[in-house]
Design a protein around this motif. Sequence first.
Motif, PDB file in Angstrom:
ATOM      1  N   LYS A  47       1.246   1.443  -9.542  1.00 54.70           N
ATOM      2  CA  LYS A  47       2.544   2.005  -9.882  1.00 54.70           C
ATOM      3  C   LYS A  47       3.086   1.227 -11.068  1.00 54.70           C
ATOM      4  CE  LYS A  47       6.557   3.502  -7.569  1.00 54.70           C
ATOM      5  NZ  LYS A  47       7.197   3.950  -6.406  1.00 54.70           N
ATOM      6  N   GLU A  97      -1.807  -0.195  -1.512  1.00 53.94           N
ATOM      7  CA  GLU A  97      -2.689   0.620  -0.668  1.00 53.94           C
ATOM      8  C   GLU A  97      -2.520   2.100  -1.040  1.00 53.94           C
ATOM      9  OE1 GLU A  97      -2.981   1.515   4.150  1.00 53.94           O
ATOM     10  OE2 GLU A  97      -1.447   0.187   3.371  1.00 53.94           O
ATOM     11  N   CYS A  99      -2.506   5.899   0.024  1.00 55.09           N
ATOM     12  CA  CYS A  99      -2.359   6.714   1.248  1.00 55.09           C
ATOM     13  C   CYS A  99      -2.900   8.109   0.928  1.00 55.09           C
ATOM     14  CB  CYS A  99      -0.900   6.761   1.669  1.00 55.09           C
ATOM     15  SG  CYS A  99      -0.260   5.114   1.960  1.00 55.09           S
ATOM     16  N   ASP A 103       2.663  12.514   1.420  1.00 59.04           N
ATOM     17  CA  ASP A 103       3.858  11.930   2.038  1.00 59.04           C
ATOM     18  C   ASP A 103       4.570  12.971   2.883  1.00 59.04           C
ATOM     19  OD1 ASP A 103       5.651  13.414   0.338  1.00 59.04           O
ATOM     20  OD2 ASP A 103       5.149  12.028  -1.285  1.00 59.04           O
ATOM     21  N   ASN A 172       9.126   8.675   0.563  1.00 63.30           N
ATOM     22  CA  ASN A 172       8.716   7.272   0.661  1.00 63.30           C
ATOM     23  C   ASN A 172       8.036   6.959   1.982  1.00 63.30           C
ATOM     24  OD1 ASN A 172       9.594   6.657  -1.862  1.00 63.30           O
ATOM     25  ND2 ASN A 172      11.613   5.930  -1.216  1.00 63.30           N
TER      26      ASN A 172
HETATM   27  N1  ATP Z   1       0.794   4.312  -2.046  1.00 62.13           N
HETATM   28  C1  ATP Z   1       0.682   5.596  -2.412  1.00 62.13           C
HETATM   29  N2  ATP Z   1      -0.351   6.332  -1.975  1.00 62.13           N
HETATM   30  C2  ATP Z   1      -0.482   7.621  -2.337  1.00 62.13           C
HETATM   31  N3  ATP Z   1       0.385   8.276  -3.141  1.00 62.13           N
HETATM   32  C3  ATP Z   1       1.434   7.584  -3.615  1.00 62.13           C
HETATM   33  C4  ATP Z   1       1.650   6.216  -3.284  1.00 62.13           C
HETATM   34  N4  ATP Z   1       2.786   5.799  -3.904  1.00 62.13           N
HETATM   35  C5  ATP Z   1       3.274   6.866  -4.578  1.00 62.13           C
HETATM   36  N5  ATP Z   1       2.473   7.940  -4.413  1.00 62.13           N
HETATM   37  C6  ATP Z   1       2.666   9.274  -4.984  1.00 62.13           C
HETATM   38  O1  ATP Z   1       2.995   9.161  -6.359  1.00 62.13           O
HETATM   39  C7  ATP Z   1       4.039  10.053  -6.708  1.00 62.13           C
HETATM   40  C8  ATP Z   1       5.182   9.302  -7.383  1.00 62.13           C
HETATM   41  O2  ATP Z   1       5.678   8.359  -6.454  1.00 62.13           O
HETATM   42  P1  ATP Z   1       6.953   7.450  -6.698  1.00 62.13           P
HETATM   43  O3  ATP Z   1       7.223   6.744  -5.430  1.00 62.13           O
HETATM   44  O4  ATP Z   1       6.764   6.638  -7.918  1.00 62.13           O
HETATM   45  O5  ATP Z   1       8.082   8.446  -7.079  1.00 62.13           O
HETATM   46  P2  ATP Z   1       8.995   9.335  -6.186  1.00 62.13           P
HETATM   47  O6  ATP Z   1       9.097   8.790  -4.797  1.00 62.13           O
HETATM   48  O7  ATP Z   1       8.495  10.739  -6.320  1.00 62.13           O
HETATM   49  O8  ATP Z   1      10.361   9.177  -6.913  1.00 62.13           O
HETATM   50  P3  ATP Z   1      11.293   7.880  -7.002  1.00 62.13           P
HETATM   51  O9  ATP Z   1      10.704   7.025  -8.068  1.00 62.13           O
HETATM   52  O10 ATP Z   1      12.595   8.447  -7.399  1.00 62.13           O
HETATM   53  O11 ATP Z   1      11.306   7.208  -5.675  1.00 62.13           O
HETATM   54  C9  ATP Z   1       4.452  10.785  -5.438  1.00 62.13           C
HETATM   55  O12 ATP Z   1       3.806  12.039  -5.403  1.00 62.13           O
HETATM   56  C10 ATP Z   1       3.892   9.937  -4.326  1.00 62.13           C
HETATM   57  O13 ATP Z   1       3.513  10.720  -3.188  1.00 62.13           O
END
Ligand code: ATP
Length: 424
Positions: A47, A97, A99, A103, A172
């Motif tokens: 990220k 990690e 996932c 979500d 989240n």
């Molecule tokens: N650990 C992870 N495993 C799998 N997919 C992930 C993971 N972390 C984030 N994602 C995916 O990446 C995308 C962007 O996630 P991110 O959390 O950065 O943004 P968001 O939750 O959509 O928005 P915000 O930044 O406003 O919280 C989403 O589709 C999320 O499902």
Amino acid sequence: MYRRTPGNEIKKPHRSDFQVLEEIGRGSFGSVRKVIYNPTKTVMVRKEIKYGHMNSKERQQLIAECSIVSQLKQSNIVEFFSWDFDEQKEVLYLYMEYCNKGDLSQMIKRYKQERRYVPEKIVWSIFAQVLTALYKCHYGEDLSPLTTIYDRMKQPAKGKNIVIHRDLKPGNIFLSYDDPNKINIENSAIQYNNGLLTNFKGYTKNEKIENNKNENIDYNLVNVKLGDFGLAKSLETSIQFATTYVGTPYYMSPEVLNDQPYSPLSDIWSLGCVIFEMCSLHPPFQAKTYSELTNKIKSGKFERIPEYYSNGLNSIIHSMIDVNLRTRPSTYELLQDIQIRTARKSLQLEKFERNLLDYEKELINIEKLLEKQSLEYERGLNQLKEQFDTAVEERAREILSGQKKKGSDNPRFYDKRLAEYYRR
Ligand SMILES: Nc1ncnc2c1ncn2[C@@H]1O[C@H](COP(=O)(O)OP(=O)(O)OP(=O)(O)O)[C@@H](O)[C@H]1O
């Protein structure tokens, strides 16, 4: 994660240790990509957080929070592996990690599209898993497994290392099957070929990602992982947060909207809204304008979840979305609920059964291996026996014909073969 170098000191992973794969999404602070950590061939996510706009205090706070979150290790919390900076681009990379089953927001969307309610058993199971993660955050200790659903839970000590999530929402709460790394390598748009990474034959990257979206997921089997927390605090004060945070505060508690500080109970309000949404397939408070929404949240009035669901589930959700902080239950109090205990116990038993099945599979594999080894051993022994018999026959023929073969008058010629035969 930290590998040992020849000198045996533990080394922090470097950016070059990661192979960067496709982008899986974009958040408010940058893109999220799949990566492979080469030394262990583990699939993870990277990220990125652009920090160029932050002042030095905000940067320090961001680092401090990274280190707090990196210490939060629990099976229902997305594991944080490492972080590093690209100083030129002013980007912080967080390695976490991966996932592999999306979500909760994606799960809710699917049920909505299929015009189906999420089965109540799945709701309780996800609810219990998020509470288990929150217990670790709010009290700084792991929840002990249940022996029976009637176990008395000891009151947690007043936590020293309290972590408040502050941004609990369906997006989240991540979902994953067991052993995600193994599955990911198989499902990834790339695959290993004799140790080399090559493009997955027959798929373009986008087709493969699209396929994953349509894949069948058994939500009875998913592990829930709470992710993306803590960091919101430092980002919240930054200019970027103010200008890029366009999300609607569906899950924000009335006290936070009233500019009061976050407390663990603010997470409980948000979790109540998330569980409500899992049942009703929409958040409890909806409005056309921001001010109408915040007024609704502050009033705390919302409808019952669909009749399809039990009164028990409805009343626990209503107890959490309570404007009054004094009567809103804590994580510990929610974990006393008999339905939550039942869900936790059933998750424990399912895990135990899965472990037994894995153990059984392992035993079968060992049995097959032993059988194969014993066959090979027998084959080798038979070959030696044949060689020995031939040698004895040859010698007998020599004696009878009065001829000698080169070296055969040396008794060690036969002793050596005999010794080999008996050694086997
Ligand atoms: N650990 C992870 N495993 C799998 N997919 C992930 C993971 N972390 C984030 N994602 C995916 O990446 C995308 C962007 O996630 P991110 O959390 O950065 O943004 P968001 O939750 O959509 O928005 P915000 O930044 O406003 O919280 C989403 O589709 C999320 O499902």
